[in-house]
Scaffold this active site. Structure first.
Site, mmCIF file in Angstrom:
data_model
loop_
_atom_site.group_PDB
_atom_site.id
_atom_site.type_symbol
_atom_site.label_atom_id
_atom_site.label_comp_id
_atom_site.label_asym_id
_atom_site.label_seq_id
_atom_site.Cartn_x
_atom_site.Cartn_y
_atom_site.Cartn_z
ATOM 1 N N GLY A 28 -31.501 49.330 68.322
ATOM 2 C CA GLY A 28 -31.975 49.821 67.132
ATOM 3 C C GLY A 28 -32.268 51.416 68.622
ATOM 4 C CG ASN A 30 -31.156 54.616 67.105
ATOM 5 O OD1 ASN A 30 -30.706 54.188 66.738
ATOM 6 N ND2 ASN A 30 -30.678 55.598 65.930
ATOM 7 C CB SER A 31 -34.843 55.813 64.625
ATOM 8 O OG SER A 31 -34.780 54.499 64.136
ATOM 9 N N GLY A 32 -38.158 54.681 65.575
ATOM 10 C CA GLY A 32 -38.708 53.857 64.256
ATOM 11 C C GLY A 32 -38.841 53.200 66.058
ATOM 12 N N GLY A 34 -37.954 50.630 68.067
ATOM 13 C CA GLY A 34 -37.227 50.737 68.669
ATOM 14 C C GLY A 34 -37.565 51.675 70.202
ATOM 15 C CB SER A 154 -39.954 40.623 59.201
ATOM 16 O OG SER A 154 -41.166 41.186 58.224
ATOM 17 C CE1 TYR A 174 -36.125 43.029 57.872
ATOM 18 C CE2 TYR A 174 -38.352 42.768 57.088
ATOM 19 C CZ TYR A 174 -37.586 42.781 57.461
ATOM 20 O OH TYR A 174 -37.753 43.280 58.701
HETATM 21 N N1 LIG Z 1 -41.286 48.626 59.729
HETATM 22 C C1 LIG Z 1 -41.742 47.753 59.567
HETATM 23 O O1 LIG Z 1 -42.953 47.607 59.295
HETATM 24 C C2 LIG Z 1 -41.340 46.410 60.003
HETATM 25 C C3 LIG Z 1 -42.258 44.982 59.682
HETATM 26 C C4 LIG Z 1 -41.549 43.933 60.141
HETATM 27 C C5 LIG Z 1 -40.564 44.026 60.816
HETATM 28 N N2 LIG Z 1 -39.721 45.450 61.617
HETATM 29 C C6 LIG Z 1 -38.270 45.147 62.042
HETATM 30 O O2 LIG Z 1 -38.230 45.515 63.360
HETATM 31 C C7 LIG Z 1 -36.814 46.639 63.491
HETATM 32 C C8 LIG Z 1 -37.288 47.570 63.851
HETATM 33 O O3 LIG Z 1 -37.504 48.128 62.507
HETATM 34 P P1 LIG Z 1 -37.413 49.680 62.404
HETATM 35 O O4 LIG Z 1 -39.024 49.511 60.914
HETATM 36 O O5 LIG Z 1 -38.074 50.286 63.497
HETATM 37 O O6 LIG Z 1 -36.849 50.209 61.558
HETATM 38 P P2 LIG Z 1 -35.437 51.659 61.754
HETATM 39 O O7 LIG Z 1 -36.934 53.179 61.661
HETATM 40 O O8 LIG Z 1 -34.899 51.520 60.221
HETATM 41 O O9 LIG Z 1 -34.960 51.009 62.847
HETATM 42 C C9 LIG Z 1 -33.565 50.623 62.825
HETATM 43 C C10 LIG Z 1 -33.036 50.321 64.026
HETATM 44 O O10 LIG Z 1 -32.198 49.752 63.700
HETATM 45 C C11 LIG Z 1 -30.543 50.535 63.948
HETATM 46 N N3 LIG Z 1 -29.826 49.415 63.203
HETATM 47 C C12 LIG Z 1 -29.335 49.257 61.430
HETATM 48 N N4 LIG Z 1 -28.123 48.765 61.570
HETATM 49 C C13 LIG Z 1 -27.527 48.675 62.598
HETATM 50 C C14 LIG Z 1 -26.418 47.735 63.253
HETATM 51 N N5 LIG Z 1 -25.478 47.301 61.860
HETATM 52 N N6 LIG Z 1 -25.787 47.861 64.111
HETATM 53 C C15 LIG Z 1 -26.873 48.771 65.432
HETATM 54 N N7 LIG Z 1 -28.335 49.294 65.118
HETATM 55 C C16 LIG Z 1 -28.271 49.102 63.783
HETATM 56 C C17 LIG Z 1 -31.233 51.516 63.436
HETATM 57 O O11 LIG Z 1 -30.036 52.796 63.533
HETATM 58 P P3 LIG Z 1 -29.423 54.001 63.297
HETATM 59 O O12 LIG Z 1 -30.857 55.069 63.435
HETATM 60 O O13 LIG Z 1 -27.992 54.019 63.196
HETATM 61 O O14 LIG Z 1 -29.682 53.674 61.193
HETATM 62 C C18 LIG Z 1 -32.384 51.987 63.748
HETATM 63 O O15 LIG Z 1 -32.932 52.332 65.159
HETATM 64 C C19 LIG Z 1 -36.232 45.548 62.588
HETATM 65 O O16 LIG Z 1 -35.332 44.516 62.910
HETATM 66 C C20 LIG Z 1 -37.165 45.583 61.532
HETATM 67 O O17 LIG Z 1 -36.358 44.452 60.914
HETATM 68 C C21 LIG Z 1 -40.164 46.215 60.851
#
Ligand SMILES: NC(=O)c1ccc[n+]([C@@H]2O[C@H](COP(=O)([O-])OP(=O)(O)OC[C@H]3O[C@@H](n4cnc5c(N)ncnc54)[C@H](OP(=O)(O)O)[C@@H]3O)[C@@H](O)[C@H]2O)c1
Length: 304
Positions: A28, A30-32, A34, A154, A174
């Protein structure tokens, strides 16, 4: 280079490590968080591989990174964590890596399923990562050099419970998926003790990313104005972890506001993240075997 000067100064002071010659794979990426983690890894000199489900988004992200880090090496590989066949193909073609960051995840998606018929959040955040770790572990153990495996959990694992009768319920899925991942990580730490594979966890605190748009729903636009961690700050956990010798199984995440905000530090791993690991692993193995069974048997087992 798109990291802010402030972050670069912080990294110079707190992440005194060179990853030149190392390869970091980020699911993942490609965004956020990651994507920003990819930037921090490139800044430290690593070659980066983005494992993504959408080839166009992956290519776009890789192009941005290559533009921002002209001397850096960025590749993409296909991986859909919501599809066991894709995970198996990914594992079969796994490049040689020094760091594997299981970052990809999804938030609240009621009613949606993975390709193998599991509810999407559990199926992606826990079963998908479980399947991936199990599939790549033999290769990592045999690769002949140290490998750091980082699972992204998380903060909300702290409020979750694992109840096998309600394992797939949408409410709380979640948080439950992340608690399961933390427990499975504890099991991996034990299995990999004394080997070349070093297992850790990170969490990004609270940050406005794609996941947050599902978390905040209608008030997403308001949430964007609230003082949560920037994605950049939230993505520093892996860099900090790699720069510090920590006991295996440690969790690294923001250090303020109960772990929701701030720069990364080692957090305390709660006892609940180490309990019931053997039971969870045998339940998960049975569920994964069930996915390979005829469709009627799978649906019957999962409606509980
Ligand atoms: N943001 C927060 O406050 C927060 C807090 C606690 C934990 N986290 C954790 O941090 C990690 C990153 O999340 P983020 O906040 O950066 O969210 P995000 O911007 O939505 O990024 C999530 C990434 O996961 C990819 N993804 C989703 N489903 C997938 C699949 N089936 N196969 C491969 N890739 C997949 C998405 O790809 P697409 O672009 O194709 O959708 C995207 O690149 C996650 O594990 C999340 O649970 C985030």
């Amino acid at each position: 280079m798109s990291l802010s000067n402030r972050t670069i100064r912080w990294m110079q002071k707190h992440c005194d490590v060179s990853l030149a010659g190392k390869t970091v794979l980020i699911t993942g990426g490609n965004s956020g968080v990651g994507f920003k983690t990819a930037e921090t890894m490139l800044h430290l000199g690593a070659a980066v591989i983005l494992a993504c489900r959408d080839p166009a988004r992956a290519a776009q992200a890789a192009a941005r990174l290559t533009q921002d880090f002209p001397g850096g090496s960025v590749r993409t590989v296909p991986l859909d964590l919501a599809d066991f066949a894709s995970i198996d193909a990914f594992a079969a073609n796994l490049p040689d890596v020094d760091v594997l960051i299981n970052n990809a995840g999804v938030f609240h998606r009621p009613g949606q399923k993975t390709r193998d018929g599991f509810p999407l959040v559990m199926g992606t955040n826990y079963l998908g990562v479980y399947r991936l770790c199990e599939a790549v572990l033999p290769r990592l153990l045999a690769c002949g050099h140290d490998v750091t495996l980082i699972n992204t959990v998380s903060l909300v694992y702290k409020v979750a419970r694992v109840d096998y009768a309600r394992f797939y319920r949408d409410d709380g899925s979640y948080a439950r998926s992340k608690l399961c991942l933390a427990r499975y990580t504890a099991a991996l730490v034990q299995r990999c003790a004394g080997t070349n594979v070093h297992v850790y966890m990170t969490h990004p605190g609270i940050t406005i990313t794609g996941i947050a748009s599902h978390l905040f729903g209608r008030i997403y636009k308001i949430a964007c104005w609230m003082p949560f961690n920037s994605t950049e700050k939230s993505s520093l956990s892996a860099a900090w972890l790699l720069a510090h010798p920590l006991p295996e199984g440690s969790i690294v995440g923001p250090n303020k506001l109960f772990g929701g905000w701030g720069y990364p530090r080692r957090n305390r791993v709660l006892r609940r993240a180490r309990q019931g690991t053997a039971e969870l692993v045998s339940f998960t193995e049975a569920e994964i075997r069930r996915a390979a069974a005829p469709a009627s048997a799978v649906q019957k087992g999962r409606s509980a």
